[in-house]
Design an enzyme around this catalytic site. Structure first.
Site, PDB file in Angstrom:
ATOM      1  N   GLU A  55     -36.437  13.625 -34.155  1.00 54.86           N
ATOM      2  CA  GLU A  55     -37.514  12.708 -34.525  1.00 54.86           C
ATOM      3  C   GLU A  55     -38.672  12.641 -33.523  1.00 54.86           C
ATOM      4  O   GLU A  55     -38.889  11.620 -32.863  1.00 54.86           O
ATOM      5  CB  GLU A  55     -36.951  11.300 -34.757  1.00 54.86           C
ATOM      6  CG  GLU A  55     -35.882  11.258 -35.828  1.00 54.86           C
ATOM      7  CD  GLU A  55     -35.395   9.853 -36.157  1.00 54.86           C
ATOM      8  OE1 GLU A  55     -34.722   9.702 -37.179  1.00 54.86           O
ATOM      9  OE2 GLU A  55     -35.689   8.897 -35.396  1.00 54.86           O
ATOM     10  N   GLU A  90     -29.457  12.560 -40.606  1.00 61.90           N
ATOM     11  CA  GLU A  90     -29.180  11.125 -40.502  1.00 61.90           C
ATOM     12  C   GLU A  90     -29.513  10.458 -41.819  1.00 61.90           C
ATOM     13  O   GLU A  90     -30.555  10.733 -42.418  1.00 61.90           O
ATOM     14  CB  GLU A  90     -30.026  10.427 -39.416  1.00 61.90           C
ATOM     15  CG  GLU A  90     -29.628  10.736 -37.993  1.00 61.90           C
ATOM     16  CD  GLU A  90     -30.514  10.015 -36.975  1.00 61.90           C
ATOM     17  OE1 GLU A  90     -31.047   8.926 -37.282  1.00 61.90           O
ATOM     18  OE2 GLU A  90     -30.667  10.549 -35.863  1.00 61.90           O
TER      19      GLU A  90
END
Length: 442
Positions: A169, A352
Site C-alpha cells: 500500500e 487483504e
C-alpha cells in the site's frame, strides 16, 4: 454459520490459494531487539494514536511465533502473508542484523515444514527512523537504500520464500504519512505526499530489479490498496469529481506500473506540488511483475465541490464496520473488473480483505456473525469478478489475528483470531472457523 461459494467456483479448486495476512509492526513486539522505526516515533507523540498505545508489545509474535504458526496451520490455509521489519534485519551501518534475520529464517523454515507457502512483504510501513531523519521517502536516496536492503535480505533468506511483494500500500505510506499526516511520519503537505509516492514507486522498481536477478524463482510483485470512487449522483459534475478522486487516490499508484506515467490529474496540481521525476524513472518503475496484490475494504462516494476537485460524502445510513467503513461488496467486483479492463494485468492476488467488528469474547467464544457475513459477500464478489474474466489466483483474509491497528491503536479488531492483549491468549473466532471450513471443503 458458514461461508459458501457456488459449487462450480474456480476458488474451490485446489490450485486457488487461500491464506491469512499480518504485518511486522502490528504483531511482533520485541522492540528492544530492533532499531526504532517511524511508527515508534509517531506513537510517542501525543494525540497520534487514538488510545495512546504503541507497538512495543503488540501480539508478542517474536516470542510466540511457534504457537502462531501452529495456529495458522490449524486454519487449513495454503499460505501466510507477513512482512519483514527492515529495522529488525538491517543495522544502522547497513549490515545485516543476524539475530533479526535468524528470527525470519526460523519462521520460514517452520512454515515450509508444514507446507504453508510464505508470502513475504518487504516493506509494510516500518521505515527505520534513522532513514527518516535523512528525509525518509522525501529523499530519493531512500529508494536506493531500499534496493540495498532487498539485496541483503533476499540473499540471506535464500530459497525459503515462495513470493515477495516489494511494498504494501504505497498510498498509505505516501498519502496518509506524508500528505495528510495521520500516519507516520506525520508530515502534511501535498508536495510531500506526491514526492514520497514517486520515491516509493521508484524503490519498488529498483527492488524488482534485484528480485528478478537474485530471486527469479519466487513470485515477485507489489501490493496496492484501492478504494473505488463512486459519484454521489449521475450529475456530470459528480461523475467528474469521482473520476478525479479515483485518479488521485487509486490510479496514481498503478498507472505508472503499467503505463509509465501518472494520471491526468497531475495537470490539476500546482507546479510546486508535482513530484520531481528524473529521466528513466518510469522505465525503472514499470518493471515486469509476476503478480499484482490488491487490498480492498470499502468504497468512497464523491460529489463536485466549488473549492476543491472533489468532496467525499459520508453514506450516513449505509451498513458499516466498526471502523466506520461502508460495507459495499459490489465495489469489489466493480474494482477488479475495471482494473482488468484498464490495464494489461498479471495474475491477481487479493492480499487483504476483511472487517473490523466490535467483537466480544464470551465464555471462550467470539460469535462474529457480522464478520462472517462480510466474508461471505466479499468472497462471492471476488468469484463474480472471476466469472467476468478477471484472473484472481488467491485470497488472503485480513487479518490472522487482532493487532495494533495503526492510528486506531488496539481499539479495532480485524482478526479472525481474537487476542486478549493482557494474557496474549489467542481464540479462533466463529469467522476463523468458518474460513477454515470453507478452505477444508475444497
Amino acid at each position: 454459520m458458514k461461508i459458501t461459494l457456488p459449487p462450480e467456483s474456480p476458488m474451490l479448486a485446489k490450485d486457488f490459494t487461500f491464506g491469512v495476512a499480518t504485518a511486522s509492526f502490528q504483531i511482533e513486539g520485541a522492540v528492544d531487539t530492533r532499531l526504532p522505526c517511524i511508527w515508534d516515533t509517531f506513537c510517542a507523540q501525543a494525540g497520534t494514536i487514538r488510545d495512546g498505545s504503541d507497538g512495543k508489545q503488540a501480539c508478542e509474535h517474536v516470542k510466540l511465533w511457534q504457537q502462531d504458526v501452529d495456529l495458522i496451520e490449524s486454519l487449513n490455509v495454503d499460505a501466510y502473508r507477513f512482512s519483514i521489519s527492515w529495522p529488525r534485519v538491517i543495522k544502522q551501518d547497513g549490515s545485516l542484523n543476524q539475530e533479526g534475520v535468524d528470527f525470519y529464517i526460523h519462521l520460514l523454515d517452520k512454515l515450509n515444514t508444514k507446507g504453508i507457502k510464505p508470502y513475504v512483504t518487504l516493506y509494510h510501513w516500518d521505515l527505520p527512523q534513522h532513514i527518516e531523519d535523512q528525509g525518509g521517502w522525501l529523499n530519493r536516496k531512500t529508494a536506493f537504500l531500499f534496493q540495498d536492503y532487498v539485496e541483503k535480505i533476499v540473499t540471506a533468506l535464500g530459497n525459503r520464500v515462495y513470493s515477495y511483494a516489494t511494498f504494501n500500500e504505497p498510498f498509505c505510506s505516501a498519502f496518509l504519512g506524508y500528505e495528510i499526516g495521520i500516519h507516520a511520519p506525520g508530515k502534511a503537505k501535498v508536495a510531500y505526499g506526491r514526492q514520497a509516492a514517486h520515491h516509493i514507486l521508484l524503490a519498488h522498481g529498483l527492488g524488482m530489479q534485484v528480485l528478478q536477478q537474485l530471486s527469479p524463482n519466487t513470485e515477485n510483485g507489489i501490493v496496492l490498496n484501492f478504494t473505488p470512487c463512486y459519484p454521489h449522483t449521475d450529475n456530470p459534475a459528480d461523475i467528474t469529481a469521482a473520476r478525479k478522486a479515483d485518479e488521485y487516490m487509486n490510479q496514481w499508484y498503478i498507472k505508472p506500473l503499467f503505463d509509465k506515467c501518472y494520471p491526468d490529474i497531475i495537470h490539476d496540481l500546482a507546479q510546486a506540488d508535482r513530484p520531481i521525476i528524473e529521466s528513466g524513472d518510469f522505465d525503472i518503475i514499470a518493471q515486469k511483475i509476476d503478480f499484482l496484490g490488491i487490498n480492498f475494504y470499502t468504497r468512497a462516494v464523491y460529489e463536485a465541490h466549488p473549492n476543491t476537485l472533489y468532496a467525499q460524502i459520508d453514506m450516513v445510513n449505509a451498513p458499516k464496520t466498526d471502523i466506520g467503513w461502508e460495507i459495499y461488496p459490489q465495489a469489489f467486483t466493480d474494482l477488479l473488473v475495471s482494473l482488468n479492463q484498464a490495464y494489461d494485468l498479471p495474475p491477481i492476488f487479493i492480499t487483504e480483505n476483511g472487517a473490523a467488528m466490535a467483537d466480544k469474547l464470551t465464555d471462550g467464544k467470539v460469535l462474529d456473525t457480522d464478520r462472517i457475513d462480510y466474508y461471505q459477500s466479499h468472497l462471492n464478489a471476488v468469484n463474480n469478478a472471476i466469472s467476468q474474466g478477471v484472473n484472481v489466483k488467491g485470497y488472503f483474509a485480513w487479518s490472522l489475528m487482532d493487532n495494533f491497528e495503526w492510528a486506531e491503536g488496539y481499539l479495532k479488531r480485524f482478526g479472525i483470531v481474537y487476542v486478549d492483549y493482557q494474557t496474549q491468549q489467542r481464540t479462533i473466532k466463529a469467522s476463523g472457523l468458518a474460513y477454515r471450513d470453507l478452505i477444508g471443503s475444497r
